[in-house]
Design an enzyme around this catalytic site. Sequence first.
Site, PDB file in Angstrom:
ATOM      1  N   ASN A  57      -8.253  70.561 -24.052  1.00 34.65           N
ATOM      2  CA  ASN A  57      -8.123  69.742 -22.837  1.00 34.65           C
ATOM      3  C   ASN A  57      -9.364  69.860 -21.972  1.00 34.65           C
ATOM      4  O   ASN A  57      -9.890  68.861 -21.457  1.00 34.65           O
ATOM      5  CB  ASN A  57      -6.911  70.197 -22.014  1.00 34.65           C
ATOM      6  CG  ASN A  57      -5.583  69.728 -22.576  1.00 34.65           C
ATOM      7  OD1 ASN A  57      -5.539  68.917 -23.490  1.00 34.65           O
ATOM      8  ND2 ASN A  57      -4.501  70.243 -22.037  1.00 34.65           N
ATOM      9  N   ARG A  85      -4.392  54.120 -31.614  1.00 33.01           N
ATOM     10  CA  ARG A  85      -4.741  55.358 -32.333  1.00 33.01           C
ATOM     11  C   ARG A  85      -3.839  55.448 -33.560  1.00 33.01           C
ATOM     12  O   ARG A  85      -2.740  55.994 -33.492  1.00 33.01           O
ATOM     13  CB  ARG A  85      -4.540  56.585 -31.443  1.00 33.01           C
ATOM     14  CG  ARG A  85      -5.359  56.599 -30.168  1.00 33.01           C
ATOM     15  CD  ARG A  85      -5.254  57.952 -29.474  1.00 33.01           C
ATOM     16  NE  ARG A  85      -5.733  57.924 -28.114  1.00 33.01           N
ATOM     17  CZ  ARG A  85      -7.010  58.035 -27.746  1.00 33.01           C
ATOM     18  NH1 ARG A  85      -7.929  58.154 -28.675  1.00 33.01           N
ATOM     19  NH2 ARG A  85      -7.360  58.015 -26.474  1.00 33.01           N
ATOM     20  N   ARG A 113     -10.868  56.001 -26.710  1.00 31.75           N
ATOM     21  CA  ARG A 113     -11.799  57.128 -26.601  1.00 31.75           C
ATOM     22  C   ARG A 113     -11.522  58.212 -27.632  1.00 31.75           C
ATOM     23  O   ARG A 113     -10.397  58.658 -27.796  1.00 31.75           O
ATOM     24  CB  ARG A 113     -11.748  57.717 -25.198  1.00 31.75           C
ATOM     25  CG  ARG A 113     -12.797  58.799 -24.953  1.00 31.75           C
ATOM     26  CD  ARG A 113     -12.718  59.348 -23.560  1.00 31.75           C
ATOM     27  NE  ARG A 113     -13.205  58.405 -22.571  1.00 31.75           N
ATOM     28  CZ  ARG A 113     -12.537  58.064 -21.469  1.00 31.75           C
ATOM     29  NH1 ARG A 113     -11.341  58.564 -21.251  1.00 31.75           N
ATOM     30  NH2 ARG A 113     -13.064  57.228 -20.609  1.00 31.75           N
ATOM     31  N   HIS A 130      -4.075  48.586 -24.588  1.00 32.02           N
ATOM     32  CA  HIS A 130      -3.311  49.829 -24.730  1.00 32.02           C
ATOM     33  C   HIS A 130      -1.838  49.530 -25.018  1.00 32.02           C
ATOM     34  O   HIS A 130      -1.044  50.436 -25.222  1.00 32.02           O
ATOM     35  CB  HIS A 130      -3.454  50.646 -23.428  1.00 32.02           C
ATOM     36  CG  HIS A 130      -2.971  52.046 -23.513  1.00 32.02           C
ATOM     37  ND1 HIS A 130      -1.868  52.498 -22.808  1.00 32.02           N
ATOM     38  CD2 HIS A 130      -3.429  53.108 -24.213  1.00 32.02           C
ATOM     39  CE1 HIS A 130      -1.679  53.776 -23.071  1.00 32.02           C
ATOM     40  NE2 HIS A 130      -2.600  54.181 -23.913  1.00 32.02           N
ATOM     41  N   TYR A 162       4.705  64.076 -29.833  1.00 28.87           N
ATOM     42  CA  TYR A 162       4.762  63.361 -28.551  1.00 28.87           C
ATOM     43  C   TYR A 162       6.163  62.802 -28.352  1.00 28.87           C
ATOM     44  O   TYR A 162       6.745  62.258 -29.288  1.00 28.87           O
ATOM     45  CB  TYR A 162       3.781  62.184 -28.529  1.00 28.87           C
ATOM     46  CG  TYR A 162       2.314  62.516 -28.451  1.00 28.87           C
ATOM     47  CD1 TYR A 162       1.822  63.766 -28.803  1.00 28.87           C
ATOM     48  CD2 TYR A 162       1.397  61.550 -28.036  1.00 28.87           C
ATOM     49  CE1 TYR A 162       0.470  64.042 -28.740  1.00 28.87           C
ATOM     50  CE2 TYR A 162       0.038  61.830 -27.969  1.00 28.87           C
ATOM     51  CZ  TYR A 162      -0.421  63.074 -28.335  1.00 28.87           C
ATOM     52  OH  TYR A 162      -1.763  63.354 -28.278  1.00 28.87           O
ATOM     53  N   ARG A 182       4.062  64.429 -15.920  1.00 26.52           N
ATOM     54  CA  ARG A 182       3.561  65.555 -16.698  1.00 26.52           C
ATOM     55  C   ARG A 182       2.211  66.067 -16.190  1.00 26.52           C
ATOM     56  O   ARG A 182       1.997  67.261 -16.067  1.00 26.52           O
ATOM     57  CB  ARG A 182       3.397  65.149 -18.163  1.00 26.52           C
ATOM     58  CG  ARG A 182       2.981  66.301 -19.076  1.00 26.52           C
ATOM     59  CD  ARG A 182       2.490  65.815 -20.421  1.00 26.52           C
ATOM     60  NE  ARG A 182       1.118  65.346 -20.368  1.00 26.52           N
ATOM     61  CZ  ARG A 182       0.681  64.232 -20.935  1.00 26.52           C
ATOM     62  NH1 ARG A 182       1.504  63.450 -21.587  1.00 26.52           N
ATOM     63  NH2 ARG A 182      -0.586  63.882 -20.854  1.00 26.52           N
ATOM     64  N   HIS A 242       5.327  62.063 -23.191  1.00 31.45           N
ATOM     65  CA  HIS A 242       4.404  60.925 -23.224  1.00 31.45           C
ATOM     66  C   HIS A 242       5.074  59.595 -22.882  1.00 31.45           C
ATOM     67  O   HIS A 242       4.395  58.597 -22.658  1.00 31.45           O
ATOM     68  CB  HIS A 242       3.775  60.854 -24.626  1.00 31.45           C
ATOM     69  CG  HIS A 242       2.597  59.938 -24.736  1.00 31.45           C
ATOM     70  ND1 HIS A 242       2.653  58.737 -25.409  1.00 31.45           N
ATOM     71  CD2 HIS A 242       1.339  60.041 -24.256  1.00 31.45           C
ATOM     72  CE1 HIS A 242       1.471  58.146 -25.356  1.00 31.45           C
ATOM     73  NE2 HIS A 242       0.657  58.913 -24.665  1.00 31.45           N
TER      74      HIS A 242
END
Length: 695
Positions: free
Chosen positions: A46, A366, A396, A426, A459, A553, A581
């Site tokens: 992270n 992703r 990213r 997204h 997730y 979160r 998530h």
Amino acid sequence: MKTYPKLFFNRELSWLTFNTRVLNEAKNTRIPLLERLKFVAIYGTNLDEFYMVRVAGLKRLYLAGITEYSADKLTPLQQLNEIRKYIHNEKDELQKVFGEINNALAKENLSFKEFSELNEEQKKYLQELFHSSLYPVIVPIIVDSTHPFPHLNNLSFAMAIKLKDSANKIKFGMVRISRMLPRFIEAAEGVYVPIENVVGEFIGEVFEGCEVISYTPFRITRNADMEIEEEEADDFMEIMAEGLKARKKGEIVRLEVGKNKDTSLLEFITNHIKIQNEDIYEYSIPLNLGTLWQIIGAKKFAHLTLPTFSAKILPPLNNNADIFHTIDNNDILLFHPYESFDPIVNFISSAAKDPDVYAIRMTLYRAGKNSPIIKALSEAAENNKQVTALVELKARFDEENNLYWAKALEAAGAHVIYGIPGLKVHAKIALVIKKVGNEFKKYVHLSTGNYNPATAKIYTDISYFTSNEGIANDAVKFFHTLSTGYAQQCKLDSILVAPTQIKPKILQLIKEEMKYGKDGYIILKANSIVDVDVIEALYAASKAGVKIDMIIRGICCLKPKVAGISENIRVISIIGKYLEHARIYYFKNSNPQIYFASADLMPRNLEKRVEIMTPIIKKSIADKLFGILKLQLEDNIQSHELQEDGTYIKLSPKDNNATNSQEEYEKYVNLIFNSSIKAKDTKTNKLLKRMIGES
């Protein structure tokens, strides 16, 4: 409402407190030792990304002369100074936590040791291993007038070496260590030595004629946030490929170095790289904490991790019936990773094989490696079905992977869209168009998470199948706007999209709930809340008496519990086995009451991305979503409550009434799967009734 800086937490500092909560889980003695070590690894990775993107961005703003940037009115320089102070202060705690876990692991015959701590047999083994496996692949370099200091890519790991030659002259050199090599070398069963310890002990055999005086490992972090001039790009794939190359040469924003009494080693490094002293971090624990996964993921240490939960396929998807027929008869909502991701793969792979399916359209953000989704889409295209895939090349750190998949899909005959200029796509949506009789029937899948089977195991995400005509028609229109490039102006009728509809709708829903005063109730579950307009609307609702529960979160710029402003707002953060998530938004007095979305409550999601928010009309589905929210609000094991001063207090159960929401949901899914609804445990029985929508 006028914006008052004191009513907002700083975005970057709020993220740092989130990462502290991750680190604090490494102290949690309720969980096995390697689960604790996992949180140390997550903390490290992270922080890598935070420096590569957020700190690098602040440095650019500072150099550009920007003096005001965020709602709290801290300047980029002030934020940089606060970040540096925070991380330097936390460094000792990180080292202490790692040491405690290592000591506890040693009692389980697993430990990290320095070379000097090994016995003679282990040292001899490592010497032989050095010659056979390390000597041929390490890259030794003497740095002098004829051998310049080499370029180091982002997150490069190397060693600085201080030497004395035969003429007693001091020299400095480097050893570059390939990422292909293991980070830790096993000297004996369960005894791991950092690779730099092994190389350092025997490196004198590489620099012949020199004596090694001292050595230390170091690691650099570069700016990895690519700046792409999309409007000037004739070939977007080509410019993305160039951007990936440029990332390797970005400005150095952080230097991590092993603590060493010989200060000349650090001087040698800093004489050759441009770095501010405040961005140098010396550690007495192994660098590159993300590589701890080498140990955490080893099967032979599985007894030191939590039991693996096996995701289940629940009714009505568990009867092996045709998935399209099942969706015809049911709207289906899944909650991953408790419920299996396999039905999503089955949805696409069945469409690829079905002779009556004419078209498949998907967004891919992703997809991961070895993707069964990509394989199915390629098969569909090769079967002459119309396949359209928007592969977001700007995702990213997945840019390279997505470039690969885009080319693979094109080679199979699919129509590939690389993104929308000025926006990231997204949204998570798939559309299958099938001939049924004399009509075309449309089937839609919507999600808060990626089409990635690997992340679907760790997730928590919402996943939804429907053949609802309104949603299906919107899906067709949505993909048309992606193909034509008009996503900036897209507006739909049943589902809502950003950047045009989601933020106005959320603000409207908050405003309407205000009318009910103390009878109003809002629950917002998201990864982050940063958007000033949404926060100010929530403050206004709180002042009107509306009760607001928030499950956030990560970043929370909203300040709860401020007298006269946000005293009716409660914010919790759940950090546990799975990464929370899902985004779920509930408004008690609206119709419909509940939505799920791909979008967080951040300006980038609401204004700069293509996102989807889906209203839930069907009561049983809405009840399931509401049950998830209520269960998480009852969590008093993995939940942390945000205070007015920005600190988080970890909750603890009272009267032996402990609730770990993630464990409870695992129990629920297992009981449903085993058709054991009538649980003897009253609490679990109550949970089950709530989760299946009973009052």
